[in-house]
Design a protein around this motif. Structure first.
Motif, PDB file in Angstrom:
ATOM      1  N   LEU A 173       0.775  -1.249   0.083  1.00 31.26           N
ATOM      2  CA  LEU A 173       0.186  -0.245   0.138  1.00 31.26           C
ATOM      3  C   LEU A 173       0.884   1.223  -0.017  1.00 31.26           C
ATOM      4  N   TYR A 174       0.964   1.847  -1.246  1.00 29.05           N
ATOM      5  CA  TYR A 174       1.833   2.893  -1.381  1.00 29.05           C
ATOM      6  C   TYR A 174       1.091   4.110  -0.999  1.00 29.05           C
ATOM      7  N   PHE A 175       1.689   5.248  -0.029  1.00 28.22           N
ATOM      8  CA  PHE A 175       0.992   6.522   0.245  1.00 28.22           C
ATOM      9  C   PHE A 175       1.937   7.414  -0.578  1.00 28.22           C
ATOM     10  N   MET A 176       1.282   7.823  -1.671  1.00 25.58           N
ATOM     11  CA  MET A 176       1.937   9.041  -2.425  1.00 25.58           C
ATOM     12  C   MET A 176       1.753  10.366  -1.633  1.00 25.58           C
ATOM     13  N   ASN A 177       2.976  11.132  -1.597  1.00 30.74           N
ATOM     14  CA  ASN A 177       2.848  12.356  -0.744  1.00 30.74           C
ATOM     15  C   ASN A 177       3.208  13.694  -1.859  1.00 30.74           C
ATOM     16  N   ILE A 178       3.219  14.800  -1.099  1.00 32.06           N
ATOM     17  CA  ILE A 178       3.203  15.936  -1.946  1.00 32.06           C
ATOM     18  C   ILE A 178       4.422  16.405  -2.532  1.00 32.06           C
ATOM     19  N   HIS A 179       5.566  15.481  -2.383  1.00 32.02           N
ATOM     20  CA  HIS A 179       6.763  15.859  -2.826  1.00 32.02           C
ATOM     21  C   HIS A 179       7.383  14.758  -3.729  1.00 32.02           C
ATOM     22  N   ASP A 180       6.732  13.623  -3.750  1.00 38.65           N
ATOM     23  CA  ASP A 180       7.405  12.348  -4.266  1.00 38.65           C
ATOM     24  C   ASP A 180       8.046  12.367  -5.388  1.00 38.65           C
ATOM     25  N   LEU A 181       7.615  13.025  -6.525  1.00 40.46           N
ATOM     26  CA  LEU A 181       8.142  12.906  -7.762  1.00 40.46           C
ATOM     27  C   LEU A 181       9.570  13.982  -7.766  1.00 40.46           C
ATOM     28  N   GLU A 182       9.440  15.089  -7.103  1.00 37.98           N
ATOM     29  CA  GLU A 182      10.276  15.947  -7.040  1.00 37.98           C
ATOM     30  C   GLU A 182      11.613  15.168  -6.321  1.00 37.98           C
ATOM     31  N   LEU A 197      -1.247  -1.476  -4.433  1.00 36.42           N
ATOM     32  CA  LEU A 197      -2.393  -0.426  -4.155  1.00 36.42           C
ATOM     33  C   LEU A 197      -1.669   0.920  -3.998  1.00 36.42           C
ATOM     34  N   ILE A 198      -2.227   1.837  -4.558  1.00 30.85           N
ATOM     35  CA  ILE A 198      -1.728   3.441  -4.595  1.00 30.85           C
ATOM     36  C   ILE A 198      -2.798   3.986  -3.867  1.00 30.85           C
ATOM     37  N   THR A 199      -2.480   5.030  -2.648  1.00 35.79           N
ATOM     38  CA  THR A 199      -3.251   5.867  -2.025  1.00 35.79           C
ATOM     39  C   THR A 199      -2.597   7.091  -2.178  1.00 35.79           C
ATOM     40  N   THR A 200      -3.182   8.081  -1.496  1.00 35.95           N
ATOM     41  CA  THR A 200      -2.442   9.296  -1.157  1.00 35.95           C
ATOM     42  C   THR A 200      -2.510   9.734   0.500  1.00 35.95           C
ATOM     43  N   THR A 201      -1.990  10.694   0.889  1.00 35.43           N
ATOM     44  CA  THR A 201      -1.733  11.106   2.224  1.00 35.43           C
ATOM     45  C   THR A 201      -3.276  12.021   2.678  1.00 35.43           C
ATOM     46  N   GLY A 202      -3.937  12.342   1.696  1.00 38.88           N
ATOM     47  CA  GLY A 202      -5.136  13.033   1.504  1.00 38.88           C
ATOM     48  C   GLY A 202      -4.668  14.545   1.682  1.00 38.88           C
ATOM     49  N   PHE A 203      -3.502  14.935   1.258  1.00 38.94           N
ATOM     50  CA  PHE A 203      -2.991  16.229   1.242  1.00 38.94           C
ATOM     51  C   PHE A 203      -3.026  16.923  -0.249  1.00 38.94           C
ATOM     52  N   PHE A 204      -3.893  16.318  -1.077  1.00 33.55           N
ATOM     53  CA  PHE A 204      -3.738  16.617  -2.448  1.00 33.55           C
ATOM     54  C   PHE A 204      -5.042  17.554  -3.072  1.00 33.55           C
ATOM     55  N   PRO A 205      -5.410  18.777  -2.545  1.00 31.08           N
ATOM     56  CA  PRO A 205      -6.567  19.523  -2.940  1.00 31.08           C
ATOM     57  C   PRO A 205      -5.687  20.172  -4.187  1.00 31.08           C
ATOM     58  N   SER A 206      -6.664  20.288  -5.138  1.00 34.35           N
ATOM     59  CA  SER A 206      -6.153  21.020  -6.379  1.00 34.35           C
ATOM     60  C   SER A 206      -5.855  22.291  -6.210  1.00 34.35           C
ATOM     61  N   ALA A 207      -6.204  23.185  -5.253  1.00 37.35           N
ATOM     62  CA  ALA A 207      -5.704  24.503  -5.359  1.00 37.35           C
ATOM     63  C   ALA A 207      -4.666  24.525  -4.139  1.00 37.35           C
ATOM     64  N   ASP A 208      -4.176  23.566  -3.343  1.00 37.60           N
ATOM     65  CA  ASP A 208      -3.087  23.491  -2.393  1.00 37.60           C
ATOM     66  C   ASP A 208      -1.606  23.816  -3.234  1.00 37.60           C
ATOM     67  N   THR A 209      -1.395  24.688  -3.035  1.00 34.05           N
ATOM     68  CA  THR A 209       0.062  25.286  -3.708  1.00 34.05           C
ATOM     69  C   THR A 209       1.350  24.570  -2.880  1.00 34.05           C
ATOM     70  N   ALA A 210       0.929  23.914  -1.937  1.00 32.00           N
ATOM     71  CA  ALA A 210       2.119  23.351  -1.316  1.00 32.00           C
ATOM     72  C   ALA A 210       2.707  22.063  -2.013  1.00 32.00           C
ATOM     73  N   VAL A 211       1.560  21.597  -2.688  1.00 31.16           N
ATOM     74  CA  VAL A 211       1.948  20.239  -3.865  1.00 31.16           C
ATOM     75  C   VAL A 211       2.943  20.533  -4.776  1.00 31.16           C
ATOM     76  N   SER A 212       3.966  20.018  -4.733  1.00 33.69           N
ATOM     77  CA  SER A 212       5.164  20.403  -5.820  1.00 33.69           C
ATOM     78  C   SER A 212       4.562  19.801  -7.166  1.00 33.69           C
ATOM     79  N   ALA A 213       4.853  20.727  -8.072  1.00 30.73           N
ATOM     80  CA  ALA A 213       4.244  20.703  -9.480  1.00 30.73           C
ATOM     81  C   ALA A 213       4.566  19.497 -10.168  1.00 30.73           C
TER      82      ALA A 213
END
Length: 361
Positions: free
Chosen positions: A155-164, A275-291
């Protein structure tokens, strides 16, 4: 007489050194106070991050003081491990690890409580989270440590800087649709060995002055940059083209997909499911998520990541956002970016809504 004088001089120097260190420690505590931490993170010679094997570590942040425990397989120990149970191996960064949270307050442990309350005692979730890890750390980590754990599900928890982090660590490079093992950071064997010494770890836990020294060592000595800051002429390892780091390029998106495919290939070879899920910190307007990460997230959410027929994707972000009216600061540790106890509970509750039917089945 000469030997006696030498002994006196040596003793004088020793006493002066002790007094100087005491004064320096006192000055640091007054002028530049430090949060003490006994380091548990290690870097494999191939450049990916992992927790220490077994034992304990310590961290403080203001009034927060946490003792971490680890298994021999480098997992955060939540003392479950029912013999014969189905094992779900949770992977992710410091959010998944539960940084600055007691074991029982991490969302992995709270998900285990959901399983227990649902009568699913034959299923347990193991916490493989590693602080500072990115997407590219995990295929290599699985090759190194996965077979020892033998999970039924990852169960992989994708977070907001993973690809960077995948781009900056350069653990894998995509060339002509082939994922090639590379590297950026090479750890110093001597410093890695030093970090495991009992006296070194004792001073980390007791001295604020020594914590400054350790930070300087980590910044300047622990690791060698084999890419020379991604310089194409002097890099000693394979690196992407500079234009590949731009959002105008499709490189990062293709890299993310290829890494997920490699994780899925490991699962297929080892009789488990990804399985891939997220941490729940991925609102579309959240600029803290890396591009770059946000673009990969949107591809997964839209089903355009070309993984939909292989890998299930769950996303609790809408649930988390709606419960807090998009005020993510309300579920973060004050002065830090990680979820507090309320945030960890909300993440666990929202993920459980997404996963309970799959897990209990």
């Amino acid at each position: 007489m000469k030997n006696r004088r030498r002994s006196q001089n040596f003793l004088l120097v020793l006493v002066s050194l002790v007094i100087s260190l005491f004064v320096a420690e006192l000055a640091v505590r007054i002028i530049l106070p430090q949060d003490k931490m006994v380091t548990w993170l290690e870097m494999h010679p191939d450049g990916f991050m992992m927790n220490q094997t077994g034992g304990k570590a310590f961290q403080e942040f203001g009034e927060i003081k946490i003792d971490y425990r680890f298994t021999e397989n480098r997992l955060r120990d939540v003392s479950i491990n029912n013999e014969g149970s189905k094992k779900i191996l949770a992977l992710g960064d410091s959010f998944t690890f539960g940084l600055l949270l007691q074991e029982e307050s991490s969302y992995i442990n709270l998900l285990n409580e959901h399983l227990k309350n649902a009568g699913s005692d034959s299923v347990e979730i193991l916490n493989g989270g590693v602080g500072g890890a990115g997407l590219a750390d995990w295929p290599a980590w699985l090759e190194y440590n996965g077979a020892n754990i033998d999970p039924d599900v990852i169960l992989y928890f994708m977070n907001i800087h993973d690809l960077e982090r995948a781009l900056s660590k350069n653990i894998y490079v995509l060339k002509k649709d082939s994922l090639i093992k590379s590297q950026r950071w090479k750890p110093s064997e001597a410093m890695q060995s030093l970090g495991k010494q009992g006296w070194y770890r004792y001073l980390q836990g007791k001295s604020e002055l020594f914590n400054i020294v350790v930070k300087l060592l980590w910044r300047n000595i622990y690791f060698e940059d084999l890419t020379n800051d991604f310089d194409t002429e002097s890099s000693s390892v394979l690196i992407p083209e500079m234009e590949d780091f731009s959002l105008e390029s499709e490189y990062s998106l293709s890299l993310g997909k290829a890494i997920f495919e490699k994780m899925d290939e490991w699962c297929v070879s080892n009789n488990c499911e990804l399985l891939i899920t997220t941490t729940g910190f991925f609102p579309s307007a959240d600029t803290a998520v890396s591009a770059h990460t946000l673009r990969l997230y949107n591809a997964l959410k839209e089903g355009s990541a070309e993984l939909s027929d292989k890998v299930r994707f769950f996303d609790p972000s809408e649930c988390v956002s709606s419960e807090i009216n998009s005020d993510y600061n309300s579920i973060k540790i004050p002065g830090d970016s990680h979820p507090n106890e309320q945030g960890a509970k909300l993440i666990a509750d929202c993920i459980w809504i997404e996963l309970k039917n799959y897990i209990t089945d």
